[in-house]
Design an enzyme around this catalytic site. Sequence first.
Site, mmCIF file in Angstrom:
data_model
loop_
_atom_site.group_PDB
_atom_site.id
_atom_site.type_symbol
_atom_site.label_atom_id
_atom_site.label_comp_id
_atom_site.label_asym_id
_atom_site.label_seq_id
_atom_site.Cartn_x
_atom_site.Cartn_y
_atom_site.Cartn_z
ATOM 1 C CE LYS A 59 44.373 40.694 30.998
ATOM 2 N NZ LYS A 59 42.991 40.487 31.468
ATOM 3 C CD GLN A 105 40.459 37.737 31.915
ATOM 4 O OE1 GLN A 105 41.473 38.141 32.399
ATOM 5 N NE2 GLN A 105 39.571 37.960 31.131
ATOM 6 C CG ASP A 134 39.925 44.959 34.729
ATOM 7 O OD1 ASP A 134 40.969 45.237 33.757
ATOM 8 O OD2 ASP A 134 39.753 43.834 34.808
#
Length: 300
Positions: A54, A98, A121
């Site tokens: 990422k 994460q 997200d």
Amino acid sequence: MGATIIDGKKSAERVRAQVAGHVERLKSVHGITPGLAVVLVGEDPASQVYVRSKGKMTVEVGMKSIEHRLEASTGETDLLALISRLNADPEIHGILVQLPLPDHLDEDLVINAIDPVKDVDGFHILNVGLLGTGQKSMVPCTPLGCLMMLREHHGELSGLNAVVIGRSNIVGKPMAQLLLGDSCTVTIAHSRTRDLPDVVRRADIVVAAVGRPQMVPGDWIKPGATVIDVGINRIDAPEKGDGRTRLVGDVDFASAAAVAGAITPVPGGVGPMTIACLLANTVIACCRANGLAEPEGLTA
Ligand code: NAD
């Protein structure tokens, strides 16, 4: 007749090129560099790989990438304090924590501490509610990538029967909401669904997000259907040598590709689009934070 292979790498390249174009304009016209902060707690090897990749792609499209790597023993207070600092930082437009987090941390509490505008997200409860009620939101990256590939390869989705296998909050449920938003008739199947093969056989669109290697065989697929395989499963591959492994999806690719109209491979399908959509969400978050027009074609 063999299915068209939906090339997620090519789709992701197109999305990244579009994102890079917008980033360039934000920098040159407005003097703003979009910034993405990724928070990793602990040393989960798969998470470390994702975070590295990422970060690399964020920099490649011209954005600022900030990584916060915290020890597995980090307490809730310290993690929430970091999120609070990132929420207040005007140079950070997207925040991603994460998952999974170590067991002692409450994932819902942590995710809901992120400023919903920076929640790239799309897991914050406010964004979940906005998506569920058809309002402008941050859309979870994996289902967004699936929707983009479906629109690109299938065109108009209105009126089609779509079956989503899996009801997780990060893939199955938001995927179903997005398909509903495009006027599909949507069924969410799961571990308790009766007669799953018959349910899947009625689908013009199948999205498999289960986490069981090659669970969906070709004889469950309606001829001509479009199959999106979200699953990423590592299985033994003795044909490659002792102790070697390979990645497969939730769909048995060979038998499904013989009947489907179009299908995503694993690897090279949904995976690359997930990160591309994270970058797209960060650019959109940056535009929203600065009251600028949002780029078209990069969200649902
Ligand atoms: P999850 O474990 O949270 O959810 C799995 C779902 O599958 C559950 O809702 C469960 O009801 C359903 N299920 C389990 N067994 C079933 C069965 N026998 N029949 C029908 N349904 C069944 O998983 P998730 O986080 O949604 O991820 C699903 C898969 O997608 C995993 O392989 C994961 O690695 C992969 N994934 C890929 C990406 C990507 O970028 N490509 C992103 C997220 C997840």
